[in-house]
Scaffold this motif. Structure first.
Motif, short mmCIF file in Angstrom:
data_model
loop_
_atom_site.label_atom_id
_atom_site.label_comp_id
_atom_site.label_asym_id
_atom_site.label_seq_id
_atom_site.Cartn_x
_atom_site.Cartn_y
_atom_site.Cartn_z
N THR A 45 0.87 -1.18 0.00
CA THR A 45 0.00 0.00 0.00
C THR A 45 0.89 1.22 0.00
OG1 THR A 45 -1.54 -1.24 1.33
CG2 THR A 45 -1.87 1.14 1.24
N VAL B 136 1.22 5.58 -0.43
CA VAL B 136 0.50 6.85 -0.44
C VAL B 136 1.22 7.74 -1.45
CG1 VAL B 136 -0.11 8.89 0.90
CG2 VAL B 136 -0.24 6.62 1.95
N GLU C 127 -4.27 7.03 -1.55
CA GLU C 127 -3.73 5.75 -1.10
C GLU C 127 -3.91 4.74 -2.23
OE1 GLU C 127 -3.92 4.20 3.29
OE2 GLU C 127 -5.51 3.26 2.10
N ARG D 273 -3.93 1.01 -3.30
CA ARG D 273 -3.99 -0.34 -2.71
C ARG D 273 -4.13 -1.36 -3.82
NH1 ARG D 273 -5.31 -1.77 1.84
NH2 ARG D 273 -5.12 -0.34 3.57
#
Ligand code: BLA
Length: 515
Positions: A442, A444, A476, A478
């Motif tokens: 993940t 940012v 973000e 993912r």
């Protein structure tokens, strides 16, 4: 819709190389034919040469800038001045007897039959240029960089030293055209742009194409009224190509962008490697600032040196990475040469070397109805479902998928080990193969302004404006693994060749035994 209005409704369509105007800190003449007759003159010519532009049109260039400068202009027609970096002959006196010269001339070929003469004051630039001895020292110090980050940081420091600008950055493009500030050196009190990402539309495609050819650009003051070019009405109308003019007037959209950022002066240098634009050096000044020709030339040199040194550092890192992978391959081959009866058993025995080979966290292999599992993988039925799905896309070759849940939704609960996967099919048309997994990472991404609002269309005309706010916007990301690289695919294919050799040897032995 007019040409320009249509262009401004799509960032990529604005013909920025033919703005028919220049920036006001210099003047421009274009001339053609064996006598170099003036075809275009900028409306501000009188302020520089004391001749009104209307009076310059149709006259011979030599009458305006003198015979010596004109001889140099003619000589410049001989070489291929359209080649990058070859366009400018600086520092000629504008008027006979003008010592030291108060005006500098730059001459280059604009197209097949015309040359462009750019006129800039030189006297005012004295004292603004960099100290040449120190400049050489600063450039040489870059050789000491041990990593790309080190090199970028040293470059921005050098750039700020050479230019005195408030903020100097290395901007690197991603494969999809968006980019990020990867290094920055800035004056105390300025906000930082380091690590901020910007959408591809901020630097549209035609601008990136132009910057590949024309490698350094300067805007001493972004708040200006463009100076129109007047054309000789006796000639058929044609727009003068200003691609290589340092005075070329900048796109109104980009000038507004700079105003919205609070920036008054900029230098931008193209960073080119292998005929591709991989980034830009971008300098900002919060107040107007002169940018003399020798400063521009030094910045260009710094950009070239950065590209060369970066290529060397990246090649060294790639070699080190390849050595790690080759060692893993040798470990696997050592196991395969033991010639055990079961291929999946051999792959299991190769163990973590099989993971190291492609930098994966887990692996599932199926061959002849047997399945083996290594490292972190989803449960076997899910892994086999992934294998079947990727197999459909493989056409017999390796398939790499960095966002696995988008193509195999059943894998969503197992992202911790299966954010991405790569399949090496073993036998065409059958279900055998080696499947590697990488965990989800993940990340940012911090954007300089909301990327979804990068362009603002006018409600009536549809004309695009740049965003007003560059306030930080966090996204973000993912559901993706570290992307699979070419080296991963190459290593997977190499493993297939090695497995093929083992299987061939085994079938030959079995054939001999059966005789
Ligand atoms: C050009 N946009 C540029 C340039 C940069 C940026 C560096 C090149 C300028 C030059 O070489 O002189 C963007 N500047 C940035 C970014 C940072 C920065 C990302 O300092 C980060 C710190 N721009 C828009 C929109 C459009 C647009 C919406 O935001 C189009 C509708 C267009 N940008 C645009 C155009 C150019 C440009 C047309 C070319 C300008 C020219 O050379 O005439």
């Amino acid at each position: 819709m007019s040409d320009l209005v249509e262009a401004l409704t799509s960032c990529d369509r604005e013909p920025i190389h033919v703005p028919e105007a220049i920036q006001p800190h210099g003047a421009l003449l274009a001339a053609e034919g064996p006598d170099l007759v003036v075809t275009h003159a900028s409306a501000n010519l009188a302020a520089f040469l004391g001749v009104a532009p209307q009076d310059a049109l149709g006259r011979r260039l030599a009458d305006l800038i003198g015979a010596e400068a004109t001889r140099a202009a003619l000589a410049s027609l001989g070489g291929d001045v359209r080649a990058p970096g070859a366009a400018i002959l600086p520092g000629l006196p504008a008027r006979p007897g003008d010592t030291p010269p108060s005006l500098g001339l730059s001459i280059h070929r604009a197209d097949d039959h015309r040359i462009c003469v750019e006129i800039e004051p030189v006297a005012e630039t004295a004292g603004h240029g960099p100290d040449r001895d120190r400049a050489g020292e600063v450039m040489r110090s870059l050789w000491q960089a041990r990593s790309p980050d080190d090199l970028f940081a040293m470059t921005t420091r050098a750039l700020r030293y050479l230019t005195g600008f408030d903020r100097c950055m290395v901007y690197r493009f991603d494969a999809d055209g968006h980019g990020a500030v990867v290094a920055e050196d800035r004056a105390a009190g300025l906000e930082s742009f380091l690590d901020l990402h910007y959408p591809a539309s901020d630097i549209p495609r035609q601008a990136r194409r132009l910057y590949l050819l024309q490698r350094v650009r300067a805007i001493p003051d972004a708040v200006y009224d463009p100076v129109p070019l007047l054309a000789d009405l006796a000639q058929p109308p044609s727009r003068l190509d200003l691609s290589f003019c340092s005075l070329r007037s900048v796109s109104p959209v980009h000038r507004e962008y700079l105003r919205n950022m609070g920036v008054r002066a900029t230098i931008a240098v193209s960073l080119v490697h292998d005929h591709a634009l991989w980034g830009l050096l971008v300098c900002h000044n919060m107040t107007p600032r002169r940018i003399p020709a020798d400063m521009r030339a030094l910045c260009e040199l710094l950009g070239q040196r950065l590209s060369i040194l970066l290529a060397g550092l990246e090649a060294r890192a790639a070699n080190a990475e390849r050595a790690v992978r080759q060692a893993a391959l040798r470990d696997i081959i050592a196991v395969l040469e033991q010639d055990q009866p079961c291929l999946t058993g051999m792959l299991a025995q190769a163990g973590e070397a099989l993971l190291r080979l492609v930098n994966a966290g887990g692996c599932v292999a199926r061959f002849g109805g047997r399945v083996m599992t290594l490292g972190h993988t989803p449960p076997e039925p899910v892994a086999l479902q992934v294998m079947a799905q990727l197999r459909l896309r493989s056409a017999g070759d390796v398939v790499a998928e960095p966002a696995l849940a988008t193509s195999v939704p059943g894998v969503a609960p197992f992202m911790a080990c299966a954010g991405g996967a790569m399949l090496l099919p073993l036998l065409h048309g059958m279900d055998d193969g080696v499947l590697w997994f990488r965990p989800e990472v993940t990340t940012v991404v911090t954007w300089g302004g909301d990327p979804a609002k990068a362009t603002i269309p006018d409600r009536l005309t549809g004309q695009l404006s740049p965003r007003k706010s560059f306030a930080i916007w966090r996204e973000e990301v993912r559901g993706r693994s570290v992307p699979w690289r070419d080296l991963d695919l190459v290593m997977a294919r190499t493993l297939r060749r090695e497995i093929g050799t083992v299987l061939l040897r085994r079938s030959e032995v079995e054939l001999l035994r059966s005789r």
